[in-house]
Scaffold this motif. Structure first.
Motif, PDB file in Angstrom:
ATOM      1  N   UNK A 155      45.072  29.236  35.429  1.00 35.96           N
ATOM      2  CA  UNK A 155      43.965  28.540  34.755  1.00 35.96           C
ATOM      3  C   UNK A 155      43.408  27.392  35.605  1.00 35.96           C
ATOM      4  N   UNK A 156      44.311  26.632  36.198  1.00 32.59           N
ATOM      5  CA  UNK A 156      43.920  25.460  36.988  1.00 32.59           C
ATOM      6  C   UNK A 156      43.024  25.877  38.169  1.00 32.59           C
ATOM      7  N   UNK A 157      43.382  26.978  38.795  1.00 37.05           N
ATOM      8  CA  UNK A 157      42.598  27.449  39.937  1.00 37.05           C
ATOM      9  C   UNK A 157      41.249  27.995  39.478  1.00 37.05           C
ATOM     10  N   UNK A 158      41.249  28.656  38.342  1.00 40.83           N
ATOM     11  CA  UNK A 158      39.981  29.172  37.812  1.00 40.83           C
ATOM     12  C   UNK A 158      39.037  28.010  37.522  1.00 40.83           C
ATOM     13  N   UNK A 159      39.573  26.950  36.959  1.00 40.23           N
ATOM     14  CA  UNK A 159      38.739  25.777  36.656  1.00 40.23           C
ATOM     15  C   UNK A 159      38.163  25.177  37.938  1.00 40.23           C
ATOM     16  N   UNK A 160      38.975  25.120  38.985  1.00 45.15           N
ATOM     17  CA  UNK A 160      38.507  24.587  40.265  1.00 45.15           C
ATOM     18  C   UNK A 160      37.306  25.398  40.764  1.00 45.15           C
ATOM     19  N   UNK A 161      37.429  26.707  40.705  1.00 48.61           N
ATOM     20  CA  UNK A 161      36.363  27.586  41.191  1.00 48.61           C
ATOM     21  C   UNK A 161      35.110  27.444  40.324  1.00 48.61           C
ATOM     22  N   UNK A 162      35.287  27.445  39.024  1.00 45.42           N
ATOM     23  CA  UNK A 162      34.143  27.306  38.118  1.00 45.42           C
ATOM     24  C   UNK A 162      33.396  26.009  38.388  1.00 45.42           C
ATOM     25  N   UNK A 163      34.165  24.959  38.576  1.00 44.30           N
ATOM     26  CA  UNK A 163      33.562  23.659  38.832  1.00 44.30           C
ATOM     27  C   UNK A 163      32.710  23.697  40.108  1.00 44.30           C
ATOM     28  N   UNK A 164      33.220  24.326  41.147  1.00 48.69           N
ATOM     29  CA  UNK A 164      32.475  24.435  42.403  1.00 48.69           C
ATOM     30  C   UNK A 164      31.196  25.243  42.215  1.00 48.69           C
ATOM     31  N   UNK A 165      31.317  26.361  41.510  1.00 46.59           N
ATOM     32  CA  UNK A 165      30.177  27.263  41.382  1.00 46.59           C
ATOM     33  C   UNK A 165      29.094  26.684  40.482  1.00 46.59           C
TER      34      UNK A 165
ATOM     35  N   UNK B 244      41.071  36.245  35.835  1.00 48.07           N
ATOM     36  CA  UNK B 244      42.130  36.290  34.816  1.00 48.07           C
ATOM     37  C   UNK B 244      42.940  37.582  34.939  1.00 48.07           C
ATOM     38  N   UNK B 245      42.221  38.674  35.174  1.00 48.46           N
ATOM     39  CA  UNK B 245      42.911  39.960  35.332  1.00 48.46           C
ATOM     40  C   UNK B 245      43.864  39.953  36.521  1.00 48.46           C
ATOM     41  N   UNK B 246      43.509  39.170  37.542  1.00 51.59           N
ATOM     42  CA  UNK B 246      44.361  39.128  38.741  1.00 51.59           C
ATOM     43  C   UNK B 246      45.401  38.018  38.642  1.00 51.59           C
ATOM     44  N   UNK B 247      45.543  37.483  37.465  1.00 51.29           N
ATOM     45  CA  UNK B 247      46.561  36.454  37.215  1.00 51.29           C
ATOM     46  C   UNK B 247      46.390  35.181  38.037  1.00 51.29           C
ATOM     47  N   UNK B 248      45.160  34.789  38.258  1.00 49.80           N
ATOM     48  CA  UNK B 248      44.909  33.510  38.906  1.00 49.80           C
ATOM     49  C   UNK B 248      45.152  32.430  37.845  1.00 49.80           C
TER      50      UNK B 248
ATOM     51  N   UNK C  90      47.608  36.908  47.737  1.00 47.54           N
ATOM     52  CA  UNK C  90      48.446  36.396  46.666  1.00 47.54           C
ATOM     53  C   UNK C  90      48.007  36.961  45.307  1.00 47.54           C
ATOM     54  N   UNK C  91      46.705  37.128  45.157  1.00 50.58           N
ATOM     55  CA  UNK C  91      46.165  37.635  43.892  1.00 50.58           C
ATOM     56  C   UNK C  91      45.630  39.057  44.021  1.00 50.58           C
ATOM     57  N   UNK C  92      45.928  39.672  45.156  1.00 55.09           N
ATOM     58  CA  UNK C  92      45.472  41.037  45.410  1.00 55.09           C
ATOM     59  C   UNK C  92      43.972  41.181  45.194  1.00 55.09           C
ATOM     60  N   UNK C  93      43.255  40.226  45.761  1.00 53.16           N
ATOM     61  CA  UNK C  93      41.800  40.253  45.635  1.00 53.16           C
ATOM     62  C   UNK C  93      41.135  40.484  46.986  1.00 53.16           C
ATOM     63  N   UNK C  94      40.142  41.365  46.963  1.00 49.73           N
ATOM     64  CA  UNK C  94      39.322  41.630  48.132  1.00 49.73           C
ATOM     65  C   UNK C  94      37.881  41.417  47.703  1.00 49.73           C
ATOM     66  N   UNK C  95      37.168  40.545  48.416  1.00 45.81           N
ATOM     67  CA  UNK C  95      35.767  40.331  48.078  1.00 45.81           C
ATOM     68  C   UNK C  95      34.915  40.554  49.315  1.00 45.81           C
TER      69      UNK C  95
ATOM     70  N   UNK D  62      46.442  51.357  42.188  1.00 46.67           N
ATOM     71  CA  UNK D  62      46.929  50.119  42.799  1.00 46.67           C
ATOM     72  C   UNK D  62      46.400  48.959  41.965  1.00 46.67           C
ATOM     73  N   UNK D  63      46.993  47.791  42.159  1.00 50.01           N
ATOM     74  CA  UNK D  63      46.543  46.663  41.341  1.00 50.01           C
ATOM     75  C   UNK D  63      45.662  45.683  42.115  1.00 50.01           C
ATOM     76  N   UNK D  64      45.151  46.129  43.225  1.00 45.26           N
ATOM     77  CA  UNK D  64      44.195  45.308  43.961  1.00 45.26           C
ATOM     78  C   UNK D  64      42.816  45.442  43.334  1.00 45.26           C
ATOM     79  N   UNK D  65      41.967  44.445  43.585  1.00 45.20           N
ATOM     80  CA  UNK D  65      40.600  44.573  43.115  1.00 45.20           C
ATOM     81  C   UNK D  65      39.630  44.324  44.274  1.00 45.20           C
TER      82      UNK D  65
END
Ligand SMILES: *[C@@H]1O[C@H](CO)[C@@H](O)[C@H](O)[C@H]1NC(C)=O
Ligand SMILES: *[C@@H]1O[C@H](CO)[C@@H](O)[C@H](O)[C@H]1NC(C)=O
Ligand SMILES: *[C@@H]1O[C@H](CO)[C@@H](O)[C@H](O)[C@H]1NC(C)=O
Ligand SMILES: *[C@@H]1O[C@H](CO)[C@@H](O)[C@H](O)[C@H]1NC(C)=O
Ligand SMILES: *[C@@H]1O[C@H](CO)[C@@H](O)[C@H](O)[C@H]1NC(C)=O
Length: 358
Positions: free
Chosen positions: A297-307, A291-295, A115-120, A183-186
């Motif tokens: 704000x609400x989801x970013x906050x969720x992740x930050x809180x977990x980490x 942010x660059x992958x357009x995630x 959904x966010x074109x992210x590969x980790x 490409x716009x994947x990361x």
């Protein structure tokens, strides 16, 4: 194309493709290819082994072991010799067969959020559990929130197991048609200071999980000198002699550059430096990426809180055992030299400072 892996159940990957390639190349080239195969990029080819951590864990006993300094000090009471020569890491690794090479392929454990074109790509002892959680969350936020889980829960069983997981960068490229050009994947990977990663891995595998198994941790018990010397030897054998027998410890002590298909994909990756204190370095870098992958704000906050607020429960940080081993290692140029030889390319390519004197 996915494979199941976590800190508690690990599958060592084989790459049979290379054998195939060699077989298909005309005989005239065979000799030179064989040379390359043997000396430049030997791909391990043992059959897949499922290595499983002990099912029942006695957390209390594990904690006690990390605080039992008497035994640890006793096993490390010997004096350490000086270095034979005070040469720089660069000079050290110019010597033939002295340092672990850059271009080896070990295992690759990838998590995607299409959904966010992210590969980790996750690597043990570098936030692998937390990043697995973050990627699973991004894979489907609704599903994750419904589950009521924390990222730390991924340690004992992964919610997205076999859903967003891959075992090679190529398979991800194929699955999502990601080209090598624009490409716009990361592609990202969390890296960790090699010294910190080593000590943390050592305490985790050899102190916390000290089983009554003589072969564990190279049979060295709590003696870190013995472990470092033997692990260095193992790594060199695997690097240059195609020794194929692997243990569960290897995933924690092999160089980070051997993971994630970096031998071929290095330039396509973005590296996030792990820091013990997640807030100060790691989280801002990750936030920038999200942010660059357009995630949202609400989801970013969720992740930050977990980490930031939900520390990993199997962390060894701050235990007396970790402090003791870290200090002993940092005080010994003799021991540090082995670490530098094993992880030179981790220091170099991920921009970590070499220890003083190197
Ligand atoms: C290496 O450096 C240490 C101090 O950093 C010194 O004590 C030792 O004598 C030196 N060894 C050699 C072989 O130069
Ligand atoms: C996410 O999960 C929910 C329920 O768990 C499901 O209804 C939804 O279709 C999923 N979304 C995607 C994009 O797969
Ligand atoms: C894959 O992407 C390329 C452009 O990068 C495009 O030309 C091609 O049609 C895509 N193939 C599929 C199957 O989507
Ligand atoms: C010890 O562990 C090794 C693998 O690391 C295994 O082959 C062996 O059977 C184990 N021994 C005992 C006594 O559990
Ligand atoms: C630890 O191992 C090293 C290397 O194998 C050995 O020289 C040393 O004597 C051991 N220390 C103790 C206290 O057994």
């Amino acid at each position: 194309m996915s494979s199941a892996k976590s800190d508690s159940s690990e599958r060592v990957e084989i790459d049979g493709m290379y054998i195939l390639k060699v077989a298909l190349i005309p005989l005239t080239l065979a000799a030179s290819i064989l040379f390359l195969y043997l000396y430049v990029k030997p791909i391990e080819q043992q059959s897949a082994t499922m290595l499983v951590a002990p099912k029942s864990r006695d957390m209390r006993a594990e904690q006690i072991r990390m605080f039992a300094l008497n035994e640890i000090v006793k096993a490390n009471s010997h004096d350490l010799p000086p270095r034979s020569r005070n040469i720089s890491a660069k000079a050290l690794c110019k010597q033939k067969l002295a340092c672990a090479p850059f271009n080896r392929r070990y295992e690759t454990m990838i998590r995607v959020a299409p959904q966010y074109k992210m590969v980790n790509c996750v690597v043990q002892k570098s936030m692998s559990t937390m990043m697995t959680g973050a990627m699973c969350y991004l894979y489907n936020e609704t599903q994750y929130e419904k589950s009521g889980r924390s990222f730390d829960d991924e340690f004992s069983g992964r919610l997205c197991k076999n859903q967003n997981e891959f075992s090679s960068v190529n398979s991800v490229r194929d699955a999502f048609n990601i080209s090598y050009v624009k490409h716009d994947w990361t592609f990202s990977m969390v890296t960790r200071n090699p010294i910190d990663r080593f000590v943390s891995g050592y305490v985790d595998r050899c102190v916390r999980l000290a089983l009554k198994n003589e072969t564990q941790c190279n049979g060295c018990g709590l003696n870190m000198t013995c472990f470092i010397e033997t692990e260095y030897k193992r790594l060199m054998e695997i690097s240059y002699k195609r020794k194929t027998h692997r243990t569960m410890e290897d995933a924690h002590f092999f160089p980070q550059v051997w993971h994630c298909d970096l031998n071929e994909e290095f330039e396509f990756f973005e590296f996030i430096q792990y820091s013990g204190n997640a807030e100060d370095k790691m989280v801002p870098q990750l936030q920038d990426l999200l942010e660059r992958q357009n995630v949202p704000e609400k989801s970013i906050e969720f992740i930050k809180n977990e980490l930031i607020y939900k520390k990993s429960s199997h962390s060894t940080t701050g235990t007396p055992a970790k402090r003791f081993y870290y200090s002993r290692l940092m005080k010994s140029p003799y021991l540090l030299e082995f670490i530098v030889k094993m992880f030179y390319y981790d220091f170099l390519r991920f921009h970590y400072e070499l220890p003083p004197g190197f």
